[in-house]
Structures are given as C-alpha cells and as structure tokens.
Design a protein around this motif. Sequence first.
Motif, PDB file in Angstrom:
ATOM      1  N   ALA A   1     -79.854-113.950  24.781  1.00 10.97           N
ATOM      2  CA  ALA A   1     -79.876-115.743  24.872  1.00 10.97           C
ATOM      3  C   ALA A   1     -79.744-116.260  26.451  1.00 10.97           C
ATOM      4  O   ALA A   1     -80.411-116.997  26.638  1.00 10.97           O
ATOM      5  CB  ALA A   1     -78.428-115.841  24.488  1.00 10.97           C
ATOM      6  N   PHE A   2     -78.796-115.587  27.235  1.00  4.40           N
ATOM      7  CA  PHE A   2     -77.861-115.742  28.860  1.00  4.40           C
ATOM      8  C   PHE A   2     -79.135-115.464  29.746  1.00  4.40           C
ATOM      9  O   PHE A   2     -79.515-116.241  30.530  1.00  4.40           O
ATOM     10  CB  PHE A   2     -77.241-114.794  28.991  1.00  4.40           C
ATOM     11  CG  PHE A   2     -75.942-116.275  28.663  1.00  4.40           C
ATOM     12  CD1 PHE A   2     -76.235-117.550  28.496  1.00  4.40           C
ATOM     13  CD2 PHE A   2     -75.033-115.285  28.000  1.00  4.40           C
ATOM     14  CE1 PHE A   2     -74.788-118.577  28.585  1.00  4.40           C
ATOM     15  CE2 PHE A   2     -73.587-116.269  27.328  1.00  4.40           C
ATOM     16  CZ  PHE A   2     -74.350-117.448  27.725  1.00  4.40           C
TER      17      PHE A   2
ATOM     18  N   ALA B   1     -70.060-120.681  21.576  1.00  2.84           N
ATOM     19  CA  ALA B   1     -71.568-120.048  21.017  1.00  2.84           C
ATOM     20  C   ALA B   1     -71.250-118.418  21.355  1.00  2.84           C
ATOM     21  O   ALA B   1     -71.052-117.333  21.196  1.00  2.84           O
ATOM     22  CB  ALA B   1     -72.653-120.438  21.320  1.00  2.84           C
ATOM     23  N   ALA B   2     -71.029-118.210  22.589  1.00  7.53           N
ATOM     24  CA  ALA B   2     -70.774-117.326  23.384  1.00  7.53           C
ATOM     25  C   ALA B   2     -70.025-116.524  22.647  1.00  7.53           C
ATOM     26  O   ALA B   2     -69.976-115.078  22.353  1.00  7.53           O
ATOM     27  CB  ALA B   2     -71.063-117.455  24.803  1.00  7.53           C
TER      28      ALA B   2
ATOM     29  N   ALA C   1     -78.106-116.221  14.170  1.00 14.79           N
ATOM     30  CA  ALA C   1     -78.909-117.886  14.388  1.00 14.79           C
ATOM     31  C   ALA C   1     -78.398-119.324  14.921  1.00 14.79           C
ATOM     32  O   ALA C   1     -79.088-119.277  15.860  1.00 14.79           O
ATOM     33  CB  ALA C   1     -80.126-117.806  13.280  1.00 14.79           C
ATOM     34  N   GLY C   2     -78.010-119.405  15.048  1.00 12.61           N
ATOM     35  CA  GLY C   2     -76.841-120.848  15.037  1.00 12.61           C
ATOM     36  C   GLY C   2     -76.949-120.259  16.461  1.00 12.61           C
ATOM     37  O   GLY C   2     -76.957-121.521  17.584  1.00 12.61           O
ATOM     38  N   TYR C   3     -75.730-119.418  16.384  1.00 14.81           N
ATOM     39  CA  TYR C   3     -75.211-119.428  18.830  1.00 14.81           C
ATOM     40  C   TYR C   3     -76.071-119.099  19.121  1.00 14.81           C
ATOM     41  O   TYR C   3     -76.165-119.938  19.543  1.00 14.81           O
ATOM     42  CB  TYR C   3     -73.874-118.595  17.894  1.00 14.81           C
ATOM     43  CG  TYR C   3     -72.413-118.135  17.013  1.00 14.81           C
ATOM     44  CD1 TYR C   3     -71.958-119.700  16.458  1.00 14.81           C
ATOM     45  CD2 TYR C   3     -71.966-117.981  15.729  1.00 14.81           C
ATOM     46  CE1 TYR C   3     -71.262-120.949  15.940  1.00 14.81           C
ATOM     47  CE2 TYR C   3     -71.465-117.924  15.122  1.00 14.81           C
ATOM     48  CZ  TYR C   3     -71.212-119.603  14.904  1.00 14.81           C
ATOM     49  OH  TYR C   3     -69.820-120.099  14.064  1.00 14.81           O
ATOM     50  N   GLU C   4     -77.031-118.220  18.647  1.00 17.41           N
ATOM     51  CA  GLU C   4     -78.035-117.573  19.643  1.00 17.41           C
ATOM     52  C   GLU C   4     -78.943-118.839  19.820  1.00 17.41           C
ATOM     53  O   GLU C   4     -78.455-119.019  21.475  1.00 17.41           O
ATOM     54  CB  GLU C   4     -79.254-116.879  19.041  1.00 17.41           C
ATOM     55  CG  GLU C   4     -79.599-115.934  20.530  1.00 17.41           C
ATOM     56  CD  GLU C   4     -80.960-114.851  20.061  1.00 17.41           C
ATOM     57  OE1 GLU C   4     -81.474-114.463  20.368  1.00 17.41           O
ATOM     58  OE2 GLU C   4     -80.680-115.069  18.757  1.00 17.41           O
TER      59      GLU C   4
ATOM     60  N   THR D   1     -76.284-129.043  17.085  1.00 18.35           N
ATOM     61  CA  THR D   1     -76.583-128.947  16.067  1.00 18.35           C
ATOM     62  C   THR D   1     -76.979-126.894  15.610  1.00 18.35           C
ATOM     63  O   THR D   1     -75.902-127.367  14.312  1.00 18.35           O
ATOM     64  CB  THR D   1     -77.589-129.625  15.377  1.00 18.35           C
ATOM     65  OG1 THR D   1     -77.502-130.797  15.795  1.00 18.35           O
ATOM     66  CG2 THR D   1     -78.434-129.214  13.968  1.00 18.35           C
ATOM     67  N   GLN D   2     -77.487-126.987  16.173  1.00 21.00           N
ATOM     68  CA  GLN D   2     -76.963-125.367  15.861  1.00 21.00           C
ATOM     69  C   GLN D   2     -75.888-124.328  15.998  1.00 21.00           C
ATOM     70  O   GLN D   2     -75.811-124.071  15.146  1.00 21.00           O
ATOM     71  CB  GLN D   2     -77.817-125.193  16.783  1.00 21.00           C
ATOM     72  CG  GLN D   2     -79.625-125.037  17.441  1.00 21.00           C
ATOM     73  CD  GLN D   2     -80.211-125.098  16.203  1.00 21.00           C
ATOM     74  OE1 GLN D   2     -80.338-123.333  15.719  1.00 21.00           O
ATOM     75  NE2 GLN D   2     -81.190-125.512  14.997  1.00 21.00           N
TER      76      GLN D   2
END
Length: 133
Positions: free
Chosen positions: A101-102, A71-72, A52-55, A33-34
Amino acid sequence: MDERIKKTAVNAVIIVVLTLLLFLAGTWWRLETQFRAGEAAFGKGDFTGALAGYESAIHMYIPSHPTIAKAAQRLWQLGEIAERQGDVNRALIAYRALRSAFYADRWLTQPGADWIERCDQKIAMLVPLQRER
C-alpha cells in the motif's frame, strides 16, 4: 484587451484551485470511508474486510493525515494477531498489504518508509515458517 487577459487568468487560477480542493475533499472522504469500513469489519472479526478497508485507506494517501497512520497501525495489528494465532499465511498477507500500500503511494518522498522496513523484517522472518508447514 489587457483587462480581458487578466480576467481570464484569474478565472483560470480559480478553476484550478477549486478543482484541486474538490480532488482533495474527495480523497479525504474516500480515505475516511474506507477506514471506517475497515474498522467495522475489524470489529466483526472479518480479516478480509478489515484488510481491504485499511489498505484502501492508505491508497488514498494525504500527507500527514492521521488516519493513514491509524490504518497502517491496524494492518500491522492484523498481522500480529494472525501471528499470535499461528496463521502465518494471514500474517504475511497483512504485512505484504501494508508494505505494498505504501509502495503504491507516490509523493515527494516514499511515504511509509519506516512501515516498509518493518514489514520487510517481518516478512523475512515469516516466509521460512510458511515453507515449513
């Protein structure tokens, strides 16, 4: 009495397995969803929404899930686009978001170590440019 203990143990194992499966399914769903939200924002040229979505998708870390890599790659792409446009601040935001994020993900090993290293190099290169402005 022995049969009752066995039945209780089997029920406990079933409950634990079902709970873990539900947790995994919920994480999987949130990850997808993100990522879709990031893609929609990216398609509209919305840097903040895409970031915001990918993170957030990366924060829903599931080992070897292909969407994590997508996403990365998209966060990296946001940074590169900002660099090409001469927007050092946005590029730094994208690379730092990818790296953090990682770092926030926990597993048996550090997920995204290669992304973290690449981001560190980009950030080290861009920070002096930011100060010149």
